[in-house]
Design a protein around this motif. Structure first.
Motif, PDB file in Angstrom:
ATOM      1  N   GLU A 149       0.896  -1.432   0.196  1.00  0.00           N
ATOM      2  CA  GLU A 149       0.287   0.073   0.221  1.00  0.00           C
ATOM      3  C   GLU A 149       1.122   1.299  -0.032  1.00  0.00           C
ATOM      4  OE1 GLU A 149      -4.379   0.237   2.181  1.00  0.00           O
ATOM      5  OE2 GLU A 149      -2.138  -1.073   3.353  1.00  0.00           O
ATOM      6  N   VAL A 150       0.466   1.851  -1.070  1.00  0.00           N
ATOM      7  CA  VAL A 150       1.709   3.143  -1.241  1.00  0.00           C
ATOM      8  C   VAL A 150       0.736   4.464  -0.435  1.00  0.00           C
ATOM      9  CG1 VAL A 150       2.162   4.637  -2.734  1.00  0.00           C
ATOM     10  CG2 VAL A 150       2.618   2.488  -3.135  1.00  0.00           C
ATOM     11  N   VAL A 151       0.964   5.420   0.567  1.00  0.00           N
ATOM     12  CA  VAL A 151       0.779   6.065   0.819  1.00  0.00           C
ATOM     13  C   VAL A 151       0.628   7.494   0.921  1.00  0.00           C
ATOM     14  CG1 VAL A 151      -0.558   6.383   3.606  1.00  0.00           C
ATOM     15  CG2 VAL A 151      -0.125   4.602   2.935  1.00  0.00           C
ATOM     16  N   ASP A 152      -0.476   8.236   0.234  1.00  0.00           N
ATOM     17  CA  ASP A 152      -0.074   9.119  -0.606  1.00  0.00           C
ATOM     18  C   ASP A 152      -0.544  10.772   0.838  1.00  0.00           C
ATOM     19  OD1 ASP A 152       0.227  11.606  -2.242  1.00  0.00           O
ATOM     20  OD2 ASP A 152      -1.364  11.840  -3.227  1.00  0.00           O
ATOM     21  N   GLY A 153       0.614  11.143   1.194  1.00  0.00           N
ATOM     22  CA  GLY A 153       0.330  12.106   2.060  1.00  0.00           C
ATOM     23  C   GLY A 153      -0.321  13.670   1.605  1.00  0.00           C
ATOM     24  N   THR A 154      -0.768  14.678   2.541  1.00  0.00           N
ATOM     25  CA  THR A 154      -1.756  15.464   1.417  1.00  0.00           C
ATOM     26  C   THR A 154       0.362  16.278   1.070  1.00  0.00           C
ATOM     27  OG1 THR A 154      -2.353  16.161   3.203  1.00  0.00           O
ATOM     28  CG2 THR A 154      -2.302  18.010   2.849  1.00  0.00           C
ATOM     29  N   ALA A 155       1.080  16.555   1.348  1.00  0.00           N
ATOM     30  CA  ALA A 155       2.728  16.625   0.683  1.00  0.00           C
ATOM     31  C   ALA A 155       2.996  16.429   0.368  1.00  0.00           C
ATOM     32  CB  ALA A 155       3.151  17.516   2.130  1.00  0.00           C
ATOM     33  N   THR A 156       2.614  14.749  -0.073  1.00  0.00           N
ATOM     34  CA  THR A 156       3.605  14.327  -1.201  1.00  0.00           C
ATOM     35  C   THR A 156       3.302  14.850  -2.649  1.00  0.00           C
ATOM     36  OG1 THR A 156       3.073  11.918   0.317  1.00  0.00           O
ATOM     37  CG2 THR A 156       3.410  11.867  -2.192  1.00  0.00           C
ATOM     38  N   SER A 157       5.013  14.548  -3.266  1.00  0.00           N
ATOM     39  CA  SER A 157       4.966  15.137  -4.543  1.00  0.00           C
ATOM     40  C   SER A 157       4.575  14.476  -5.950  1.00  0.00           C
ATOM     41  CB  SER A 157       6.365  15.719  -4.655  1.00  0.00           C
ATOM     42  OG  SER A 157       7.275  14.555  -4.804  1.00  0.00           O
ATOM     43  N   PRO A 158       3.745  14.196  -6.740  1.00  0.00           N
ATOM     44  CA  PRO A 158       2.928  13.911  -7.089  1.00  0.00           C
ATOM     45  C   PRO A 158       4.544  12.787  -7.720  1.00  0.00           C
ATOM     46  CG  PRO A 158       2.806  15.533  -8.624  1.00  0.00           C
ATOM     47  CD  PRO A 158       3.539  16.166  -6.793  1.00  0.00           C
TER      48      PRO A 158
END
Ligand SMILES: NC(=O)c1ccc[n+]([C@@H]2O[C@H](COP(=O)([O-])OP(=O)(O)OC[C@H]3O[C@@H](n4cnc5c(N)ncnc54)[C@H](O)[C@@H]3O)[C@@H](O)[C@H]2O)c1
Length: 283
Positions: A149-158
């Motif tokens: 599972e790759v968890v995409d944080g609010t600040a994570t860049s594309p």
């Protein structure tokens, strides 16, 4: 296919960290594992080499031993294109480890946490470059688990997100991208199914064996929800349910039967009894 970074760092070489290190080693990367002391480092090294030996027995090509470094020296992380943190599930411990790793990394390196429940956004608050940070939730045991599972944080860049999903594919695994939210996708759904199965036992709807058979035979789940609860541990499931009930609402409220079984020490496989009897030691 996205090529893996040549150098990978792993913080904490326990059950998960060793599995993650093994996965990257077998995929051709050079891996540095940082442990908290020399004893833990020696244990981590043995764990990784055992896993490598198992893969080689099954026909994999043995990696060059020079590609594995297990150390207490954090500077071994510098130069890594990806560092995965796998220390115990304690927010402050993780924040400290992540901050320490970030200081050693180049700005274009990606930093990931293997947390199974903590908020990626909350961990990101400790960091200078939260855009390069996300969750990589590997499953246990890592070699046998096809999912990350790759968890995409609010600040994570594309860019970081895209790079990591590509690297997961390069490991031969499948990435699912989940927005940072309690229980991510796997625990949120899996725990809910387990809790409903427990409520069905409580209400006398069917026996544990028959409820599990309904899911394994009828829905093709590899393991029924009650047997899986035994394998995970009823105490572990109770903790997660309480956390999800606080975060997501009463549909995750643990059933009374789960609480009473935990209070009676019926913790599942590790205790020898749960919804099933487990007479022998778990492997
Ligand atoms: N065990 C699972 O089934 C599972 C599954 C998915 C995710 N996770 C998550 O993976 C993480 C690790 O879990 P685990 O089961 O591998 O734990 P573990 O206790 O087996 O391993 C943790 C390792 O971290 C090391 N460590 C502790 N403090 C450290 C520090 N300051 N610096 C470097 N190393 C340090 C310990 O010596 C130990 O080897 C947790 O966040 C957990 O929630 C666990």
């Amino acid at each position: 296919m996205t090529a893996l970074p040549q150098r990978i760092g792993v913080i904490g070489g326990g059950r998960m960290g060793a599995g993650i290190a093994h996965a990257f080693l077998m995929a051709g990367a050079t891996v540095a594992v940082v442990e908290q002391n020399a004893t833990a480092a020696a244990q981590a090294r043995d764990r990784i080499l055992d896993a490598v030996a198992g893969s080689v027995e099954r026909g994999a090509v043995a990696p060059d031993p020079e590609r594995l470094l297990v150390t207490v020296t954090w500077e071994a992380l510098s130069g890594a294109g990806l560092v995965v943190e796998a220390v115990p599930e304690l927010a402050d411990l993780k924040r400290e480890a992540l901050r320490r790793a970030e200081d050693l990394l180049e700005p274009d390196a990606v930093l990931a946490t293997n947390t199974s429940s903590l908020s990626v956004d909350a961990l990101a608050e400790a960091l200078e470059r939260p855009g390069a940070f996300l969750g990589m939730h590997f499953f246990n045991p890592v070699p046998a688990s096809a999912l990350v599972e790759v968890v995409d944080g609010t600040a994570t860049s594309p860019n970081a997100l895209q790079a990591v999903t590509g690297w997961v594919r390069a490991l031969g695994k499948t990435a699912v991208v989940v927005r940072d939210s309690p229980g991510f996708a796997s625990s949120r759904l899996g725990v809910l199914l387990g809790l409903e199965a427990i409520r069905m036992v409580e209400e006398g709807v069917a026996t544990p064996e028959d409820i599990d058979a309904a899911m394994t035979l009828g829905y093709k789940h590899p393991v029924g929800p009650l047997r899986l609860t035994d394998i995970v541990g009823l105490d572990v499931r109770l903790d997660i349910a309480e956390y999800l009930a606080r975060e997501l609402g009463p549909r995750f409220e643990p059933p009374a039967l789960l609480r009473s079984m935990v209070a009676e020490g019926m913790l599942g496989r590790k205790a020898g009894r749960g919804f099933y009897l487990w007479p022998s030691e778990p492997r």
